[in-house]
Design a protein around this motif. Structure first.
Motif, mmCIF file in Angstrom:
data_model
loop_
_atom_site.group_PDB
_atom_site.id
_atom_site.type_symbol
_atom_site.label_atom_id
_atom_site.label_comp_id
_atom_site.label_asym_id
_atom_site.label_seq_id
_atom_site.Cartn_x
_atom_site.Cartn_y
_atom_site.Cartn_z
ATOM 1 N N ARG A 49 32.900 137.670 55.516
ATOM 2 C CA ARG A 49 32.759 139.147 55.605
ATOM 3 C C ARG A 49 33.743 139.392 56.840
ATOM 4 O O ARG A 49 33.646 141.014 57.126
ATOM 5 N N GLN A 50 34.203 138.620 57.713
ATOM 6 C CA GLN A 50 34.852 138.971 58.740
ATOM 7 C C GLN A 50 36.419 139.077 58.280
ATOM 8 O O GLN A 50 37.508 139.122 59.150
ATOM 9 N N GLN A 51 37.017 139.152 57.086
ATOM 10 C CA GLN A 51 38.202 138.893 56.607
ATOM 11 C C GLN A 51 38.316 139.970 55.708
ATOM 12 O O GLN A 51 37.327 140.719 54.922
ATOM 13 N N GLY A 52 39.472 140.326 55.578
ATOM 14 C CA GLY A 52 40.075 141.603 54.573
ATOM 15 C C GLY A 52 39.942 142.942 54.926
ATOM 16 O O GLY A 52 39.820 142.979 56.284
ATOM 17 N N PRO A 53 40.402 143.900 54.231
ATOM 18 C CA PRO A 53 40.632 145.377 54.537
ATOM 19 C C PRO A 53 39.364 145.875 55.511
ATOM 20 O O PRO A 53 39.550 146.906 55.974
ATOM 21 N N CYS A 54 38.298 145.397 55.002
ATOM 22 C CA CYS A 54 37.035 146.007 55.315
ATOM 23 C C CYS A 54 36.174 145.129 56.191
ATOM 24 O O CYS A 54 34.734 145.110 56.346
ATOM 25 N N ALA A 55 37.084 144.318 57.045
ATOM 26 C CA ALA A 55 36.464 143.092 57.771
ATOM 27 C C ALA A 55 35.567 143.534 58.883
ATOM 28 O O ALA A 55 35.595 144.590 59.365
ATOM 29 N N SER A 56 34.303 142.785 58.942
ATOM 30 C CA SER A 56 33.401 143.068 59.934
ATOM 31 C C SER A 56 33.509 142.590 61.145
ATOM 32 O O SER A 56 34.382 141.337 61.200
ATOM 33 N N LYS A 57 33.351 142.901 62.513
ATOM 34 C CA LYS A 57 33.776 142.497 63.652
ATOM 35 C C LYS A 57 32.574 141.273 63.761
ATOM 36 O O LYS A 57 31.459 141.334 63.324
ATOM 37 N N PRO A 58 33.032 140.381 64.623
ATOM 38 C CA PRO A 58 31.981 139.043 64.965
ATOM 39 C C PRO A 58 30.738 139.712 65.486
ATOM 40 O O PRO A 58 29.634 139.018 65.227
ATOM 41 N N LYS A 59 30.772 140.653 66.403
ATOM 42 C CA LYS A 59 29.680 141.219 66.964
ATOM 43 C C LYS A 59 28.787 141.838 65.920
ATOM 44 O O LYS A 59 27.472 141.781 66.136
ATOM 45 N N ASP A 60 29.138 142.243 64.760
ATOM 46 C CA ASP A 60 28.457 142.643 63.807
ATOM 47 C C ASP A 60 27.817 141.663 62.919
ATOM 48 O O ASP A 60 27.039 142.098 61.915
ATOM 49 N N CYS A 61 28.162 140.464 63.039
ATOM 50 C CA CYS A 61 28.056 139.449 62.223
ATOM 51 C C CYS A 61 26.996 138.289 62.915
ATOM 52 O O CYS A 61 26.716 137.112 62.469
ATOM 53 N N LYS A 62 25.999 138.886 63.609
ATOM 54 C CA LYS A 62 24.903 138.138 64.446
ATOM 55 C C LYS A 62 23.972 137.555 63.617
ATOM 56 O O LYS A 62 23.276 136.211 63.698
ATOM 57 N N VAL A 63 23.535 138.429 62.496
ATOM 58 C CA VAL A 63 22.468 138.003 61.650
ATOM 59 C C VAL A 63 23.144 137.436 60.243
ATOM 60 O O VAL A 63 24.278 138.004 59.696
ATOM 61 N N PRO A 64 22.938 136.354 59.810
ATOM 62 C CA PRO A 64 23.312 135.686 58.358
ATOM 63 C C PRO A 64 23.526 136.972 57.282
ATOM 64 O O PRO A 64 22.262 137.667 57.303
ATOM 65 N N CYS A 65 24.447 137.086 56.551
ATOM 66 C CA CYS A 65 24.434 137.828 55.636
ATOM 67 C C CYS A 65 23.500 137.318 54.421
ATOM 68 O O CYS A 65 23.029 136.231 54.290
#
Length: 165
Positions: free
Chosen positions: A96-112
């Motif tokens: 989810r941190q890749q591609g044109p709509c990637a999330s920032k690492p700080k937004d990925c603290k909780v597992p998807c």
């Protein structure tokens, strides 16, 4: 999910040792012979089981293996982890941190939810294997084989089993 052949072979080897526990065991060559498996590959599985404390013995073709503890204390999960290791089957790569709509690492603290779903499924799978011990499994295998095959296997084991001492 794919379980490698070594896990299957190790499981069958352990099941073969159940009726011999606690006083007898089988040589590596006998364990390989029983299911017509390559001896060097069977040796690899038996060494993994020995490192995990599931079996004792070994030391070449003339050595023998026996279960290291009561069959009721050894589960299919123990065998799987001994052969395949403790690493989880699913490893989140944070796609989810890749591609044109990637999330920032700080937004990925909780597992998807996808990773969480795979982890829940893996835990359920492991719990299922944890519930199947060799003593129970051995009885089910014997019932499935029937008396004639059980007697034939018993004769073969009697001819090939050796005492610990």
């Amino acid at each position: 999910m794919k379980i490698n052949k070594g896990v299957e072979w190790a499981g069958h080897a352990c099941a073969l040792l159940v009726p011999l526990w606690p006083d007898k065991g089988l040589s590596l060559s006998a364990l390989a012979e029983f299911h017509e498996l390559p001896e060097p590959y069977m040796a690899k599985q038996m060494q993994a089981l020995a490192r995990a404390g599931i079996v004792t013995g070994g030391r070449g073709r003339s050595g023998f293996y026996t279960l290291a503890k009561p069959p009721g204390e050894i589960t299919l999960l123990d065998i799987l982890l001994a052969v395949d290791g403790e690493e989880p089957m699913f490893r989140c790569s944070e796609i989810r941190q890749q591609g044109p709509c990637a999330s920032k690492p700080k937004d990925c603290k909780v597992p998807c939810n996808i990773a969480a779903g795979f982890w829940r499924a893996e835990e359920a799978y492991r719990e299922s294997l944890r519930q199947i011990d060799l003593a129970t499994l051995s009885g089910a295998v014997a019932a499935q084989l029937g008396p004639d095959k059980v007697a034939k296997a018993g004769e073969w084991m009697g001819a090939n089993a050796r005492s610990r001492t």
